[in-house]
Design a protein around this motif. Structure first.
Motif, short mmCIF file in Angstrom:
data_model
loop_
_atom_site.label_atom_id
_atom_site.label_comp_id
_atom_site.label_asym_id
_atom_site.label_seq_id
_atom_site.Cartn_x
_atom_site.Cartn_y
_atom_site.Cartn_z
N ARG A 123 27.05 -0.90 -46.32
CA ARG A 123 28.09 -1.82 -45.86
C ARG A 123 27.68 -3.27 -46.09
NH1 ARG A 123 27.89 1.78 -41.49
NH2 ARG A 123 26.89 0.23 -40.14
N PRO A 148 27.91 -6.85 -46.84
CA PRO A 148 29.14 -7.64 -46.78
C PRO A 148 29.45 -8.44 -48.03
CG PRO A 148 27.41 -8.69 -45.50
CD PRO A 148 26.87 -7.36 -45.92
N GLY A 206 28.58 -7.24 -51.31
CA GLY A 206 28.66 -6.39 -52.49
C GLY A 206 27.39 -6.25 -53.30
N THR A 213 25.32 -2.04 -52.14
CA THR A 213 26.31 -1.06 -51.71
C THR A 213 26.89 -0.36 -52.91
OG1 THR A 213 28.40 -0.75 -50.51
CG2 THR A 213 28.15 -2.79 -51.74
N ASP A 271 30.00 0.92 -52.31
CA ASP A 271 31.40 0.82 -51.91
C ASP A 271 32.15 -0.02 -52.95
OD1 ASP A 271 33.82 -0.23 -50.70
OD2 ASP A 271 33.09 0.55 -48.80
N ARG A 275 33.80 -3.25 -51.54
CA ARG A 275 32.87 -4.31 -51.16
C ARG A 275 32.26 -4.98 -52.39
NH1 ARG A 275 31.23 -4.21 -45.69
NH2 ARG A 275 32.12 -2.46 -44.54
#
Length: 502
Positions: free
Chosen positions: A396, A398, A400, A403, A405, A408
């Protein structure tokens, strides 16, 4: 309003009934504030409470320096230092009454490759440390490699092997190979020489780095659960999907110092003569000395050695490993330098250093203690936007950076952040050129322990040359060493085994 009140009442009843948290059971609803405050504490501390010089693990001053240099902004500071120059441990470089001309930072390079290396690499003295795709996002890898391409310096792949994102920008790569042999692995997890030769032939790969251990968690392997092995990870690492991937704590391709040297010789041959070295965090000193004895016995030398510090790095690790395992970088670097000098091999092997390198002074310190070049991981992470949220292991991040994700990591603009990597590298080396010019030097390689000074008490300062032991060339071989630590460890070292000599 009735629904809100009802929801709060139901939550309060659930808190009273649940058996897991005593605080919530005694203080329903209100007790939940504890978790709220704990979740926001790191950010509140970092932005509102933490002092400029408080390193947790990097200070606001250090981060601000990287951000300014990465953005190509002025990093000068007004009104004098914020550092207490009279505290124990304060360090500085002694300047000269005859400063030299400021050298071009582009000339700050060293040639890595020994007598058996057919394709030596002219490396920058400041490069990107090992950080794998998987630990970092695709966009982070792209940005780092773009910066390396623009600045003409090297980007270490980390042990996760060479991903498609490492290749997109065309920057120089150091291919790191760990105990999992990712990218050159058999289905059973062993080393595959054919796959290695295919990957190593890539012109983008400039050097091969065998990872013996790393500062974040020395002596520890890992397991990548089958559920986390995506199609991209499978492609990059050369591992099948559907089953756990194990990275053992020790290598299967060798089990003794002599076998390690033979494996390095094999990698050099398979790579077509590219520089091959190894990285380690120093632990038991006689083991590294056994490796050096194996060099002497086999006459096979690595082209370079990278000393990683026990200060840890970008990889998440258990608390005990992070805080209490592995030799710190400076002590490890000095030990490796001294051992190679004492064995008469220092002039034939280049030495790199990695461990909380952020500023030009950090580079100068490492080189004064014996390094030929330095690597930085977290410094370059700051350059691409890391805010030290300490969420690297949660997926997670914040900004990018750390991660997988997809949403993100969209926040990390490759074009902009790649430029920042380039600017951070260039401006840091420019700061180094100005610093060594003030000391009357032309190149960082001229730095020595005589140029560094440390305060050891309120009324006393000492040169690093006075604080540390420095062995003479061939001193260990002569058998006349009177340095108790080095001579005792040398006697315990064996070239045929990592065990103690009896």
């Amino acid at each position: 309003m009735i629904m809100i009140s009802g929801g709060l009442a139901l939550t309060g009843v659930m808190d009273l009934a649940q058996p897991e948290h005593s605080v919530r059971r005694n203080y329903p609803l209100v007790g939940r504030l504890r978790w709220l405050f704990e979740s926001v504490r790191p950010a509140i501390r970092q932005y509102l409470v933490e002092g400029d010089q408080e390193q947790t693990p990097f200070s606001r001053s250090q981060r601000s320096l990287v951000y300014a240099r990465a953005k190509n902004e002025i990093s000068d500071r007004p009104f004098g230092t914020l550092v207490d120059v009279y505290r124990n441990g304060y360090e500085f470089i002694a300047h000269s009454t005859r400063p030299g001309a400021v050298a071009d930072p582009a000339s700050f390079r060293i040639l890595i490759g020994g007598a058996d290396c057919a394709r030596p690499y002219p490396a920058s003295i400041f490069n990107i440390s090992a950080m794998s795709f998987g630990a970092l996002s695709a966009n982070a890898i792209r940005a780092l490699n773009k910066g390396a391409k623009l600045g003409g310096f090297a980007h270490d792949t980390g042990e996760g092997s060479i991903s498609r994102y490492h290749r997109e920008q065309g920057g120089d790569l150091i291919w790191e190979i760990g105990s999992g042999y990712f990218g050159c692995r058999t289905d059973e997890g062993g080393f595959d020489p054919v796959r290695f030769a295919e990957q190593a032939a890539d012109p983008q790969v400039k050097m091969i780095e065998l990872k013996i251990s790393q500062g974040a968690k020395p002596g520890m392997g890992g397991i990548l659960p089958a559920a986390k092995i995506t199609a991209e990870i499978s492609e990059t690492r050369g591992i099948p999907r559907g089953r756990d991937c194990i990275s053992p704590a020790r290598h299967s391709a060798f089990s003794t110092p002599i076998e390690l040297m033979q494996f390095i010789g094999k990698l050099r041959k398979l790579s077509g003569g590219k520089p091959v070295g190894f990285k380690l965090c120093i632990g038991q000193p006689w083991e590294f000395m056994g490796i050096v004895k194996a060099m002497l016995e086999t006459n096979i030398l690595p082209d370079y050695i990278v000393v990683d510090g026990g200060e840890g790095g970008t990889g998440a690790a258990p608390f005990e490993f992070t805080d209490h395992l592995g030799m710190p970088m400076r002590e490890g670097l000095l030990f490796v330098h001294n051992t190679l000098v004492g064995a008469g091999l220092r002039g034939k092997i280049k030495v790199g250093a990695a461990g909380k390198i952020i500023s030009a002074f950090d580079i100068a310190t490492a080189m004064a203690l014996g390094a030929d070049w330095t690597n930085a991981g977290r410094g370059f992470m700051f350059a691409i936007g890391c805010i030290q949220s300490l969420a690297c292991h949660t997926n997670r991040c914040p900004v990018g950076v750390a991660t997988q994700d997809a949403v993100r990591q969209r926040a990390l603009d490759v074009g902009d952040k790649g430029d920042r990597v380039y600017h951070y590298h260039r401006n840091t080396l420019l700061g180094l050129s100005e610093m060594i010019a003030a000391a009357g030097l032309d190149h960082p390689a001229q730095l020595s322990p005589h140029h560094l000074v440390r305060r050891v008490s309120l009324t006393e300062i000492r040169l690093f040359s006075q604080l540390h032991i420095f062995l003479e060339e061939g001193e260990l071989l002569a058998g006349a060493s009177e340095r108790d630590f080095y001579s005792a460890a040398w006697r315990l070292a064996r070239p045929d085994s990592f065990e103690l000599a009896v």
